[in-house]
Motif scaffolding. Structure first.
Motif, PDB file in Angstrom:
ATOM      1  N   ARG A 155       6.035   1.007   1.603  1.00  0.00           N
ATOM      2  CA  ARG A 155       5.566   2.387   1.553  1.00  0.00           C
ATOM      3  C   ARG A 155       5.280   2.821   0.121  1.00  0.00           C
ATOM      4  O   ARG A 155       6.042   2.556  -0.802  1.00  0.00           O
ATOM      5  N   GLU A 161       3.989   6.529  -1.576  1.00  0.00           N
ATOM      6  CA  GLU A 161       3.576   7.888  -1.270  1.00  0.00           C
ATOM      7  C   GLU A 161       3.324   8.627  -2.575  1.00  0.00           C
ATOM      8  O   GLU A 161       4.140   8.590  -3.489  1.00  0.00           O
ATOM      9  N   VAL A 195      -1.043  14.795  -0.233  1.00  0.00           N
ATOM     10  CA  VAL A 195      -0.026  13.749  -0.141  1.00  0.00           C
ATOM     11  C   VAL A 195      -0.675  12.565   0.552  1.00  0.00           C
ATOM     12  O   VAL A 195      -1.212  12.703   1.650  1.00  0.00           O
ATOM     13  N   CYS A 197       0.051   8.776   1.940  1.00  0.00           N
ATOM     14  CA  CYS A 197       1.123   7.846   2.229  1.00  0.00           C
ATOM     15  C   CYS A 197       0.521   6.537   2.725  1.00  0.00           C
ATOM     16  O   CYS A 197      -0.297   6.530   3.647  1.00  0.00           O
ATOM     17  N   GLU A 252       1.440   2.876   4.191  1.00  0.00           N
ATOM     18  CA  GLU A 252       2.536   2.059   4.718  1.00  0.00           C
ATOM     19  C   GLU A 252       2.037   0.685   5.127  1.00  0.00           C
ATOM     20  O   GLU A 252       0.873   0.518   5.492  1.00  0.00           O
TER      21      GLU A 252
END
Ligand code: ADP
Ligand code: MG
Length: 604
Positions: free
Chosen positions: A53, A55, A143, A145, A147
């Motif tokens: 991950r 972020e 934001v 993110c 993954e």
């Protein structure tokens, strides 16, 4: 197999490979987007070296809900319309590839809100396939993110290095950007720790301290230069602070981190003759240049650039760094281990008045009695003032100016005490005892004289009374033939004289008195060790080597006059503290150290 169009998924994965190589590339692209969006605070969170991950949250302008889908498509950008704008580009991004690339090799979620909307929106892409955006509550900013990076390209995963290495790449990257943008607040966390956090108060040295520790940060020298539409700012290490590789040399051009070998080379040249072979400085340098003078579109990850006038930039960087270096270059301290493991601090610029006056007189009278300009050993060489590029009068500083410069590159006036072991000179300075390596010191003196003459395009050459013939092995002959112009430039007049035989007709005045054939053989040996370096480097290297061969050796006892002349010459050098190959020419034992060692003061 018949020819077919690649499926869009495969095509985009291939394209992504150019931009996104490893977790750190994701961090780089997202950081750059946040900076382009005018963010003041950027928080980066990574798990499992970014593989699980990554972020990144920013407080920038945000992406309007109805543009989210577009933002993640290939060749979609808000930063560029016409191709000619590439040469006035002020943003870090312009290719419109990053989000699309990341989206095609991970599970990516973008949550964003612009200032004049009440709600934000969220958009997800998984291996290049997207869902419709949904409305969500969000603060202004973006934001992103990412993954399971490369979950659908296992081959890529296999190419990743260990977690430690991948993590280090991310940490380094964020730290460099923090240093480049000291007015922005950066925070890097990994689920357990805050790895780096900056205040955003513009203080670069504080960020350096977070990066390298307070000690190193304190020692770093500040660079600040400006010239015809270019500025260079940042830090470089003093010659006493080095690494065994170039990894700590960082360049930013117009706010963008680049890997420009040419720029590191320019920096290294500024350190030329000041560092030991195989040692590299630390540097974080920020170059600002007019956008039209640099082409940023030559590399998919924008890590390389092309300059309109590379030589100009190159020489600007070199001169700026050199200036910062020469403004400060201390004498190597005596290694504490040598003196019983106590810590030793050598710092003293105070000039005892009595001493200085006495010394000044002495230097004056020395100059009357010694032709100090040329330390031509093994030969009574009088006259020949044309070789003396640095006039001896430059020795006659007032005590004041000498005191001021003593903490800088130059050395103070020294009073000769004598020679020991036919290898070292012992001298007294205003701040203690100096041990000088006669060979290294003489190398430095010859080198600077030769380079000064070269600068003035007048390396004085002296014809030999009887030309000397030298026969070389056939393989060396070719080599020497190709180097004759360089030799000529340095004042050696060498001609082909029959098969494998050369005749030396003249050599630099600076070296007259030494054996011409030995000098030529030594030079050829040196050529043979070399693989074709840059021209400028050839000259400097050659000069350094010639000087090394010609300098007095350890084991030669020098007359009193020769010793004095060597000291006086060294005093006029620009970088008297190291030989051209970077070894120290002197060791300094300060009064302070002596007093401590004899138990007169301080530590018991
Ligand atoms: P580029 O940066 O080359 O334009 P990207 O794929 O990185 O291409 O981004 C596409 C577009 O998405 C950008 O042009 C920008 O308008 C928008 N964008 C991306 N990240 C952000 C962000 N953090 N804040 C605001 N806008 C962003
Ligand atoms: Mg971008």
């Amino acid at each position: 197999m018949p020819i077919r169009m690649l499926s869009p998924e495969v095509a985009s994965q291939i394209a992504a490979g150019e931009v996104i190589e490893r977790p750190a590339s994701v961090v780089k692209e997202l950081l750059e987007n946040s900076l382009d969006a005018g963010a003041n605070t950027i928080a980066i969170h990574v798990e499992e070296a970014g593989k699980k991950r990554i972020e990144i949250a920013d407080d920038g302008a945000g992406i309007p809900a109805d543009e989210l889908e577009l933002a993640a498509s290939r060749h979609a950008t808000s930063k560029l319309v016409r191709s000619d704008e590439l040469f006035s580009i002020m943003t870090l991004g312009f290719r419109g590839e990053a989000l699309a690339s990341i989206g095609s090799v991970s599970r990516m979620t973008i949550t964003s809100r612009v200032g004049d909307e009440k709600e934000g929106a969220r958009f997800m892409v998984e291996g290049g396939k997207s869902k419709k955006p949904t409305k969500v509550g969000a603060t202004v900013g973006t934001v992103i993110c990412v993954e399971d990076l490369f979950y659908n390209v296992p081959a890529r995963l296999k190419f990743l290095k260990t977690d430690t290495t991948e993590r280090r790449a991310i940490d380094t990257l964020v730290a460099r950007y923090a240093l480049a943008y000291p007015a922005k607040r950066f925070k890097l966390t990994d689920g357990k720790n805050v790895v780096l956090q900056t205040a955003g108060d513009g203080d670069r040295r504080a960020i350096l301290a977070a990066l390298y520790g307070v000690d190193v940060a304190k020692q770093m020298l500040e660079v600040h230069s400006m010239e015809e539409g270019m500025t260079l700012a940042g830090f470089i290490s003093p010659t006493s602070l080095t690494r065994s590789n170039r990894k700590e040399i960082t360049f930013f051009i117009n706010g963008r981190w680049v890997h420009e070998v040419a720029l590191s080379t320019a920096l290294m040249q500024a350190y030329h003759t000041l560092l030991m072979v195989g040692r590299y400085p630390l540097a974080a340098l920020f170059l600002e240049i007019k956008p039209e003078d640099v082409d940023v579109n030559v590399h998919p990850a924008k890590a390389e650039v092309r300059f309109r006038n590379q030589d100009k930039v190159f020489s600007f960087v070199q001169r700026s760094a050199r200036k910062a270096l020469l403004a400060y270059s201390p004498v190597p301290n005596v290694a504490p281990s040598l003196w019983g493991g106590r810590s030793v601090s050598v710092e003293s610029n105070s000039v005892g008045l009595d001493w200085t006056i006495g010394h000044d007189n002495q230097v004056n009278s020395d100059q009357l009695s010694v032709n100090s300009g040329d330390l031509m050993l093994r030969q009574a060489q009088h006259g020949g003032p044309e070789t003396d590029a640095q006039s001896p009068t430059s020795n006659l500083h007032s005590p004041n100016s000498q005191a001021q410069s003593s903490s800088f590159a130059r050395i103070p006036l020294l009073r000769l005490i004598g020679q020991i072991g036919a290898a070292y000179l012992v001298a007294e300075g205003p701040d203690g005892l100096y041990l000088i390596d006669q060979h290294a010191a003489h190398e430095r003196v010859l080198f600077e004289k030769l380079m000064a003459q070269r600068e003035m395009k007048s390396i004085a050459s002296q014809a030999l009374l009887t030309p000397v013939a030298v026969t070389l092995p056939p393989q060396s002959t070719q080599l020497l033939m190709s180097q004759l112009p360089v030799l000529k430039y340095f004042g050696f007049d060498v001609e082909e004289f029959g098969p494998n035989t050369f005749q030396i007709r003249a050599m630099p005045v600076l070296f007259s008195g030494s054996d011409p054939s030995a000098a030529l053989r030594a030079l050829v040996e040196d050529f043979e060790e070399d693989e074709a370096p840059l021209k400028d480097e050839v000259e400097k290297k050659l000069a350094a080597r010639v000087c090394k061969r010609m300098a007095v050796r350890a084991g030669m006892s020098l007359s009193n006059e020769e010793q004095r002349a060597l000291l006086a010459d060294l005093e006029t050098c620009d970088s008297p503290r190291t030989c051209p190959h970077g070894r120290p020419t002197m060791i300094h034992l300060s009064v302070d150290v002596l007093e401590r060692q004899f138990g007169r003061r301080g530590a018991r």
